[in-house]
Motif scaffolding. Structure first.
Motif, PDB file in Angstrom:
ATOM      1  N   VAL A  38       1.416  -4.684   0.681  1.00  0.00           N
ATOM      2  CA  VAL A  38       0.143  -4.610   1.408  1.00  0.00           C
ATOM      3  C   VAL A  38       0.450  -4.706   2.894  1.00  0.00           C
ATOM      4  O   VAL A  38       1.021  -5.717   3.343  1.00  0.00           O
ATOM      5  CB  VAL A  38      -0.817  -5.736   0.987  1.00  0.00           C
ATOM      6  CG1 VAL A  38      -2.072  -5.715   1.853  1.00  0.00           C
ATOM      7  CG2 VAL A  38      -1.192  -5.602  -0.481  1.00  0.00           C
ATOM      8  N   PRO A  39       0.117  -3.676   3.699  1.00  0.00           N
ATOM      9  CA  PRO A  39       0.390  -3.740   5.145  1.00  0.00           C
ATOM     10  C   PRO A  39      -0.518  -4.742   5.831  1.00  0.00           C
ATOM     11  O   PRO A  39      -1.661  -4.965   5.419  1.00  0.00           O
ATOM     12  CB  PRO A  39       0.122  -2.306   5.612  1.00  0.00           C
ATOM     13  CG  PRO A  39      -0.802  -1.728   4.585  1.00  0.00           C
ATOM     14  CD  PRO A  39      -0.457  -2.389   3.289  1.00  0.00           C
TER      15      PRO A  39
ATOM     16  N   ILE B 293      -3.435  -2.143  -1.249  1.00  0.00           N
ATOM     17  CA  ILE B 293      -2.037  -1.897  -1.574  1.00  0.00           C
ATOM     18  C   ILE B 293      -1.695  -0.448  -1.254  1.00  0.00           C
ATOM     19  O   ILE B 293      -2.434   0.476  -1.595  1.00  0.00           O
ATOM     20  CB  ILE B 293      -1.768  -2.217  -3.061  1.00  0.00           C
ATOM     21  CG1 ILE B 293      -0.295  -2.057  -3.380  1.00  0.00           C
ATOM     22  CG2 ILE B 293      -2.635  -1.373  -3.981  1.00  0.00           C
ATOM     23  CD1 ILE B 293       0.066  -2.577  -4.753  1.00  0.00           C
ATOM     24  N   SER B 294      -0.572  -0.246  -0.547  1.00  0.00           N
ATOM     25  CA  SER B 294      -0.204   1.114  -0.141  1.00  0.00           C
ATOM     26  C   SER B 294       0.995   1.647  -0.914  1.00  0.00           C
ATOM     27  O   SER B 294       1.120   2.854  -1.112  1.00  0.00           O
ATOM     28  CB  SER B 294       0.098   1.154   1.362  1.00  0.00           C
ATOM     29  OG  SER B 294       1.234   0.374   1.659  1.00  0.00           O
TER      30      SER B 294
ATOM     31  N   ASN C 202      -1.275   4.607  -8.374  1.00  0.00           N
ATOM     32  CA  ASN C 202      -2.011   4.020  -7.250  1.00  0.00           C
ATOM     33  C   ASN C 202      -3.243   4.883  -6.994  1.00  0.00           C
ATOM     34  O   ASN C 202      -3.130   6.036  -6.599  1.00  0.00           O
ATOM     35  CB  ASN C 202      -1.125   3.965  -6.002  1.00  0.00           C
ATOM     36  CG  ASN C 202      -1.779   3.217  -4.851  1.00  0.00           C
ATOM     37  OD1 ASN C 202      -2.953   2.864  -4.904  1.00  0.00           O
ATOM     38  ND2 ASN C 202      -1.011   2.961  -3.809  1.00  0.00           N
ATOM     39  N   VAL C 203      -4.429   4.329  -7.239  1.00  0.00           N
ATOM     40  CA  VAL C 203      -5.681   5.062  -7.085  1.00  0.00           C
ATOM     41  C   VAL C 203      -6.564   4.299  -6.107  1.00  0.00           C
ATOM     42  O   VAL C 203      -7.017   3.182  -6.405  1.00  0.00           O
ATOM     43  CB  VAL C 203      -6.405   5.237  -8.432  1.00  0.00           C
ATOM     44  CG1 VAL C 203      -7.692   6.045  -8.247  1.00  0.00           C
ATOM     45  CG2 VAL C 203      -5.495   5.907  -9.440  1.00  0.00           C
TER      46      VAL C 203
ATOM     47  N   PHE D 272       5.898  -9.907   9.597  1.00  0.00           N
ATOM     48  CA  PHE D 272       5.023  -9.301  10.592  1.00  0.00           C
ATOM     49  C   PHE D 272       5.514  -7.926  11.020  1.00  0.00           C
ATOM     50  O   PHE D 272       4.722  -7.041  11.300  1.00  0.00           O
ATOM     51  CB  PHE D 272       4.894 -10.214  11.819  1.00  0.00           C
ATOM     52  CG  PHE D 272       3.909 -11.332  11.633  1.00  0.00           C
ATOM     53  CD1 PHE D 272       2.550 -11.130  11.830  1.00  0.00           C
ATOM     54  CD2 PHE D 272       4.337 -12.581  11.232  1.00  0.00           C
ATOM     55  CE1 PHE D 272       1.643 -12.150  11.646  1.00  0.00           C
ATOM     56  CE2 PHE D 272       3.446 -13.615  11.049  1.00  0.00           C
ATOM     57  CZ  PHE D 272       2.087 -13.400  11.261  1.00  0.00           C
ATOM     58  N   LYS D 273       6.824  -7.746  11.089  1.00  0.00           N
ATOM     59  CA  LYS D 273       7.368  -6.475  11.568  1.00  0.00           C
ATOM     60  C   LYS D 273       7.589  -5.536  10.395  1.00  0.00           C
ATOM     61  O   LYS D 273       8.681  -5.447   9.847  1.00  0.00           O
ATOM     62  CB  LYS D 273       8.669  -6.707  12.321  1.00  0.00           C
ATOM     63  CG  LYS D 273       8.502  -7.492  13.611  1.00  0.00           C
ATOM     64  CD  LYS D 273       9.812  -7.640  14.351  1.00  0.00           C
ATOM     65  CE  LYS D 273       9.639  -8.360  15.664  1.00  0.00           C
ATOM     66  NZ  LYS D 273      10.914  -8.495  16.401  1.00  0.00           N
ATOM     67  N   ALA D 274       6.527  -4.804  10.010  1.00  0.00           N
ATOM     68  CA  ALA D 274       6.654  -3.852   8.898  1.00  0.00           C
ATOM     69  C   ALA D 274       5.523  -2.840   8.969  1.00  0.00           C
ATOM     70  O   ALA D 274       4.384  -3.160   8.674  1.00  0.00           O
ATOM     71  CB  ALA D 274       6.631  -4.586   7.564  1.00  0.00           C
ATOM     72  N   ASP D 275       5.849  -1.625   9.395  1.00  0.00           N
ATOM     73  CA  ASP D 275       4.901  -0.516   9.323  1.00  0.00           C
ATOM     74  C   ASP D 275       5.076   0.266   8.028  1.00  0.00           C
ATOM     75  O   ASP D 275       4.178   0.984   7.604  1.00  0.00           O
ATOM     76  CB  ASP D 275       5.091   0.436  10.516  1.00  0.00           C
ATOM     77  CG  ASP D 275       4.777  -0.240  11.846  1.00  0.00           C
ATOM     78  OD1 ASP D 275       3.886  -1.120  11.849  1.00  0.00           O
ATOM     79  OD2 ASP D 275       5.411   0.084  12.857  1.00  0.00           O
TER      80      ASP D 275
END
Length: 576
Positions: free
Chosen positions: A185-186, A167-168, A142-143, A216-219
């Motif tokens: 992806v947040p 993308i995290s 992941n860059v 929706f509920k996702a940190d």
């Protein structure tokens, strides 16, 4: 014979033999450096590497000959590629003061050539390591919020890229070909978060995704592929919520055939641990407020077995998938439960207090638990167990020293056959076992129970069960309150509601079948009779509970002693 165990601590690096020998490894070149920050094995256990603060060494485990020496003394993380051809090294990120440019801190070392073949910049330690497939066909990094793919360990050329907004987190299935990748992806500005599964290298936008799940509920998310790379578990969590200070969690099931579903859990509370079976066709979830529940699910995310509730927060399958260990570490007392996955029976139970790390032996029948610093700086040491619940060895380090890590030497798949635990093997292990560790503290007792021998249950535990099996009523089991009402209605039939003559109760008053009440004409007298009958009914219920084995509280025992006087008072009122 089980493989050896490697240790890292304030005494440096050393190894000991696995069971049944359990002695020190005579040929291992012990490193007495006090600055060893990391140690790593190759996936088949043929190579071991560690950094001692001055250099990084690679040693062959068959004869403990040095394979290579790397002039990197500040390495914090090490990782071998699946075939042991590449060693990845990560150092803290620094910036050159003269050029104001970042220094490469991720180095890829070729074990075959003995040279660093690529140096890259990786600022954060989280998710620092490149991800390979088992055959090393592709490697992914992941860059700057996009995924870079390399083929055949050729790191000079980026073969392809996956652009998914920002993308995290990603998860690469280790099996293949074909290869599969999942990216998270947040959400932002009212848009939901999502996870998408792609088949490499078909990355042509959202339409090319094999599966897509939004929420929706996702940190933050945790993603786990099964061994065959056909299904993915996605554990979502939020930092806080209106319902809980600890936030909300959700578990989702995704498959490469496009199936997506929410894994329905039967108890409220946090999700402590999710784990795929090595057989890749089932997974377990540890969840719910304590005592936690553990459930086994199939590839349709349907529950197929319930392990009941208990003091556990972790679940570990042995490498062969035929034994499951349910454990309770951290703020729990180190409970260990061993379950036979074929019969779904509890085979052994013990405790390993103050455990900070747990690992199955590659032979599938021995376990290593350790108490390590910096998590716990006192009582550092390790224990070796057999899956029959017997402790084979306990070694504590000196008070002035610290143990930082303990790990089994891995073995290639197929080296150890699936273990079959027989009565004779358990007897032989028990003969060589050491005494169990002493318990440091007694169980908490409420103030009303102190000074008595009565047992107090702080929690009602549920036993194991099959959620798909219909349970018939046990004829010896007392009926519930609602069942008694239904039976009474059936007995009355068409005459329900008609007044019946009530016989005077004797000392054998049956409270489970109360007679219809007939007024005496005196309201005060009727009120006393009703109250007395109610108390006698409560006493009868307590007597039934006592017969079934339930331990009564002190106030309930005192209530039983009043039965005789209540019956006499009732008889006197009804005769007069």
């Amino acid at each position: 014979m089980a493989p050896p165990i490697a240790f890292r601590g304030s005494d440096g690096v050393w190894m000991v033999n696995g069971p049944p020998d359990l002695g020190t490894r005579p040929n291992f070149p012990e490193d007495k450096s006090k600055w060893c920050k990391v140690i790593a094995f190759s996936s088949d256990g043929s190579l071991i590497s560690w950094c001692n603060g001055e250099k990084t060494l690679i040693v062959r485990t068959s004869d403990y000959k040095q394979v290579a020496q790397i002039d990197k003394g500040k390495v914090n993380c090490l990782k071998f590629s699946p075939k042991g051809t590449i060693l990845a090294l990560w150092e803290n990120y620094t910036v050159d003061r003269e050029t104001n440019q970042g220094n490469p801190n991720l180095h890829l070392f070729s074990v075959q050539s003995g040279e660093i073949i690529k140096s890259l910049i990786q600022k954060k330690q989280s998710n620092w390591d490149p991800k390979w497939t088992d055959d090393e066909g592709i490697c992914c990094r992941n860059v700057n919020n996009e995924l870079h793919f390399f083929e055949g360990n050729e790191f000079d050329t980026i073969k392809t890229k996956l652009h998914m907004q920002k993308i995290s987190t990603f998860a690469l299935a280790s099996s293949g070909p074909p290869y599969h990748i999942a990216g998270y992806v947040p959400g932002s500005k009212g848009q939901p978060s999502f996870v998408r599964i792609y088949k490499y290298p078909n990355f042509g936008g959202p339409q090319a995704a094999l599966a897509n799940k939004s929420f929706f509920k996702a940190d933050d998310v945790q993603m786990k592929w099964n061994k065959t790379g056909t299904a993915l578990l996605v554990l979502t969590s939020t930092e806080s919520s209106d319902k809980s200070y600890y936030g909300d969690q959700g578990l989702h099931f995704m498959a490469i055939n496009g199936e997506c579903s929410l894994v329905n859990l039967s108890k409220n509370g946090p999700i402590y641990h999710i784990e795929w079976s090595p057989r890749a066709t089932e997974f377990v979830v540890v969840y719910g407020f304590m005592p936690a529940k553990v459930s086994l699910f199939n590839m349709k995310a349907e529950p197929i077995f319930d392990f009941g509730t208990g003091p556990r927060n972790l679940a570990y399958f042995n490498p062969h998938g035929n034994i499951l260990c349910l454990a309770g570490f951290g703020n729990l007392r180190g409970n260990l439960e061993f379950w036979d996955m074929r019969t779904k029976k509890l085979t052994a139970q013990t405790q390993s207090p103050d455990t900070t790390s747990f690992e199955w032996c590659p032979d599938g029948q021995h376990i290593l638990t350790a108490t390590t610093a910096p998590r716990l700086r006192v009582a550092n040491g390790y224990r070796i167990w057999h899956c029959s619940g017997n402790m084979l060895q306990q070694v504590m380090v000196d008070k002035e020293k610290e143990l930082w890590e303990a790990v089994w030497q891995p073995a290639a798949e197929g080296v150890y056959p699936t273990p079959v635990i027989t009565a004779s093997s358990v007897t032989a292990v028990a003969a060589a076992a050491q005494p169990q560790p002493e318990q440091k503290a007694q169980a908490y007792r409420p103030p009303q129970a102190r000074g008595t021998s009565a047992s107090i249950k702080l929690h009602e535990y549920e036993g194991p069960s099959d959620p798909n099996k219909k349970v018939s009523q046990d004829p010896n089991k007392p009926l519930t309150k609602n069942q008694k009402k239904r039976e009474a209605k059936k007995a009355k039939g068409p005459q329900e509601g008609q007044a019946k003559a009530e016989p005077a109760p004797s000392s054998g008053y049956n409270a489970s079948e109360p007679a219809a009440f007939t007024s005496s004409g005196d309201p005060e007298k009727d009120k006393k009779i009703k109250n007395l009958r109610k108390k006698i009914q409560q006493i009868e219920k307590l007597k039934e509970q006592q017969k079934s084995g339930k331990q009564l509280e002190l106030n309930q025992i005192e209530k039983l002693k009043t039965e005789g006087s209540l019956l006499q008072e009732l008889a006197a009122l009804e005769i007069s």
